[in-house]
Write a protein that holds these residues in place. Sequence first.
Motif, PDB file in Angstrom:
ATOM      1  N   ASP A   1       0.827  -1.199   0.000  1.00  9.20           N
ATOM      2  CA  ASP A   1       0.000   0.000   0.000  1.00  9.20           C
ATOM      3  C   ASP A   1       0.868   1.259   0.000  1.00  9.20           C
ATOM      4  N   TYR A   2       1.994   1.213   0.676  1.00 10.40           N
ATOM      5  CA  TYR A   2       2.894   2.365   0.757  1.00 10.40           C
ATOM      6  C   TYR A   2       3.413   2.747  -0.627  1.00 10.40           C
ATOM      7  N   MET A   3       3.776   1.777  -1.422  1.00  8.76           N
ATOM      8  CA  MET A   3       4.278   2.029  -2.770  1.00  8.76           C
ATOM      9  C   MET A   3       3.144   2.481  -3.686  1.00  8.76           C
ATOM     10  N   ILE A   4       2.047   1.740  -3.687  1.00  7.19           N
ATOM     11  CA  ILE A   4       0.951   2.017  -4.610  1.00  7.19           C
ATOM     12  C   ILE A   4       0.361   3.404  -4.387  1.00  7.19           C
TER      13      ILE A   4
ATOM     14  N   GLY B   1       5.275   9.323  -6.821  1.00  9.22           N
ATOM     15  CA  GLY B   1       6.336  10.323  -6.638  1.00  9.22           C
ATOM     16  C   GLY B   1       7.219  10.008  -5.447  1.00  9.22           C
ATOM     17  N   ARG B   2       6.614   9.584  -4.357  1.00  6.37           N
ATOM     18  CA  ARG B   2       7.392   9.214  -3.167  1.00  6.37           C
ATOM     19  C   ARG B   2       8.306   8.037  -3.482  1.00  6.37           C
TER      20      ARG B   2
ATOM     21  N   GLY C   1      -1.534  -3.035 -12.287  1.00  7.76           N
ATOM     22  CA  GLY C   1      -1.669  -3.166 -13.731  1.00  7.76           C
ATOM     23  C   GLY C   1      -0.552  -2.467 -14.475  1.00  7.76           C
ATOM     24  N   GLU C   2      -0.677  -2.451 -15.788  1.00  9.49           N
ATOM     25  CA  GLU C   2       0.367  -1.880 -16.636  1.00  9.49           C
ATOM     26  C   GLU C   2       0.458  -0.372 -16.445  1.00  9.49           C
ATOM     27  N   ILE C   3       1.629   0.078 -15.990  1.00 10.58           N
ATOM     28  CA  ILE C   3       1.863   1.502 -15.755  1.00 10.58           C
ATOM     29  C   ILE C   3       3.198   1.873 -16.376  1.00 10.58           C
ATOM     30  N   LEU C   4       3.188   2.803 -17.315  1.00 12.76           N
ATOM     31  CA  LEU C   4       4.418   3.326 -17.900  1.00 12.76           C
ATOM     32  C   LEU C   4       4.805   4.588 -17.156  1.00 12.76           C
ATOM     33  N   VAL C   5       5.978   4.570 -16.559  1.00 11.95           N
ATOM     34  CA  VAL C   5       6.533   5.751 -15.907  1.00 11.95           C
ATOM     35  C   VAL C   5       7.597   6.296 -16.844  1.00 11.95           C
TER      36      VAL C   5
ATOM     37  N   ASP D   1      10.225  15.331 -13.014  1.00 16.25           N
ATOM     38  CA  ASP D   1       9.266  16.204 -12.308  1.00 16.25           C
ATOM     39  C   ASP D   1       9.178  15.830 -10.844  1.00 16.25           C
ATOM     40  N   TYR D   2       9.108  14.539 -10.529  1.00 11.53           N
ATOM     41  CA  TYR D   2       9.032  14.098  -9.144  1.00 11.53           C
ATOM     42  C   TYR D   2      10.294  14.436  -8.353  1.00 11.53           C
ATOM     43  N   LEU D   3      11.423  14.515  -9.042  1.00  9.20           N
ATOM     44  CA  LEU D   3      12.700  14.768  -8.370  1.00  9.20           C
ATOM     45  C   LEU D   3      13.019  16.259  -8.225  1.00  9.20           C
TER      46      LEU D   3
END
Length: 136
Positions: free
Chosen positions: A64-67, A71-72, A121-125, A132-134
């Motif tokens: 749950d922490y990751m999902i 950005g975190r 599911g399928e997520i393209l980062v 942007d997150y950094l």
Amino acid sequence: MVFLLFGCGEPKTENTVSLHKIKDLKTRQYAIAGRELYVQHCANCHQKDGTGLGLVIPPLKDSDYMINDLGRTVRIIRHGLKGEIIVNGQVYNQPMPGNPILKPIEIAQITTYIYTVWGQGEILVTPDQVSDYLKP
């Protein structure tokens, strides 16, 4: 390149997506590259199957922490983490070293892999998202 995409079988475990069955080609390419980077930089602690190390290192699989915060996750991969966190109701307080040498594309590939395989599911980062997150 075709060998990299289709040459090796991927064992399917419970709640794990077969990388070669990912529909979007770019997501598949990122996830396959991300798996190799994950094994090199992350699996020693989080384990190859993403289950973590008991009560010492938290799981990534079904975390749950990751999902809850992509950005975190990106910032933790780059900068590490110190202090107590709660993952799936369990308290963890083991410091995680950062990986400041990883390029945004490599972090994008790792996060594409872990979110696609152990997320929802399928997520393209993309590298642009990572950048942007950094940003401070």
